[in-house]
Design a protein around this motif. Sequence first.
Motif, short mmCIF file in Angstrom:
data_model
loop_
_atom_site.label_atom_id
_atom_site.label_comp_id
_atom_site.label_asym_id
_atom_site.label_seq_id
_atom_site.Cartn_x
_atom_site.Cartn_y
_atom_site.Cartn_z
N CYS A 1 0.84 -1.21 0.00
CA CYS A 1 0.00 0.00 0.00
C CYS A 1 0.87 1.25 0.00
N THR A 2 0.56 2.17 -0.90
CA THR A 2 1.29 3.43 -0.98
C THR A 2 0.49 4.60 -0.39
N CYS B 1 -2.26 5.88 -1.41
CA CYS B 1 -2.77 6.80 -2.43
C CYS B 1 -4.21 7.24 -2.13
N ARG B 2 -4.91 6.43 -1.36
CA ARG B 2 -6.30 6.67 -0.94
C ARG B 2 -7.31 6.52 -2.09
N CYS C 1 -8.75 3.82 -2.80
CA CYS C 1 -9.81 2.96 -2.25
C CYS C 1 -10.81 3.79 -1.44
N CYS D 1 -7.55 -0.03 -6.58
CA CYS D 1 -6.18 -0.11 -6.02
C CYS D 1 -5.13 -0.29 -7.13
N THR E 1 -1.86 -0.74 -6.89
CA THR E 1 -0.63 -1.48 -6.57
C THR E 1 -0.86 -2.96 -6.36
FE1 SF4 Z 1 -3.34 1.52 -0.47
FE2 SF4 Z 1 -4.46 0.42 -2.66
FE3 SF4 Z 1 -5.95 1.90 -0.97
FE4 SF4 Z 1 -4.08 3.09 -2.53
S1 SF4 Z 1 -5.96 2.01 -3.23
S2 SF4 Z 1 -4.47 3.46 -0.32
S3 SF4 Z 1 -2.46 1.50 -2.55
S4 SF4 Z 1 -4.97 -0.09 -0.49
#
Ligand code: SF4
Length: 217
Positions: free
Chosen positions: A14-15, A17-18, A20, A159, A161
């Motif tokens: 997880c980076t 990025c938000r 999600c 997501c 990544t």
């Molecule tokens: Fe982390 Fe994936 Fe959510 Fe981005 S979309 S915050 S990488 S879990």
Amino acid sequence: MSNGKSILIDTSLCTACRGCQVACKQWNNLPGTKTKQIGTYQNPQDFSASTWKLVRFADGKNGNGKPYWYFFSDMCRHCMEPPCADTIQGFVKDGVIRDETTGAVVYTGKTKTVPFEKVRASCPYDIPRQNLKTKVMAKCTMCIDRIKNDRVPACVQSCPTGAMIFGDRSEILVMAEKRVAELKKSYPKAMALNPEDVRVIFIVTDDPQKYWKYATV
Ligand code: SF4
Ligand code: SF4
């Protein structure tokens, strides 16, 4: 029920990025929340009736003085035996649906007749919230409306990544075990959090309490 569905959340990928968090709001038509900057990238500060997915940020120093910075894309775990459902059902019939096919735990409008604090206190992960106007309780639905139409939950879809994976529970459990074994080579404390008890399984590489106080094993 078959073995149902599960979501794997590998925090090591997880980076923050938000994507999600935003996708959850967008799909579920949840309004934005007024927030203020209090010295952390986490925003908003907590769940609410209109925030069901929240990327928590945690930073600090290890015993050796090295800093850590962890991200925890928090959400309802869709417990295999959900204590919140037991509490709700103790007050009202049909206040919560446990979907036969997926195992998703979904609240209904009847939750407005149930004492909210009792439901919140019964959740080991501090997930349920209440709409202060309508009194209806709210949380993640696993995007049951998407799943029934052969789509993955909006958070997983967004997501970039591969930190979130959705699938048949039996397959997710195997994936979690393999990934933990792989991570343990570099991070001896790597573990999956309560895989036998929950459908939303987090993988962490350090003491879970460093991520979030309700990231328990
Ligand atoms: Fe982390 Fe994936 Fe959510 Fe981005 S979309 S915050 S990488 S879990
Ligand atoms: Fe209920 Fe909490 Fe389990 Fe979600 S995580 S199903 S709100 S007990």
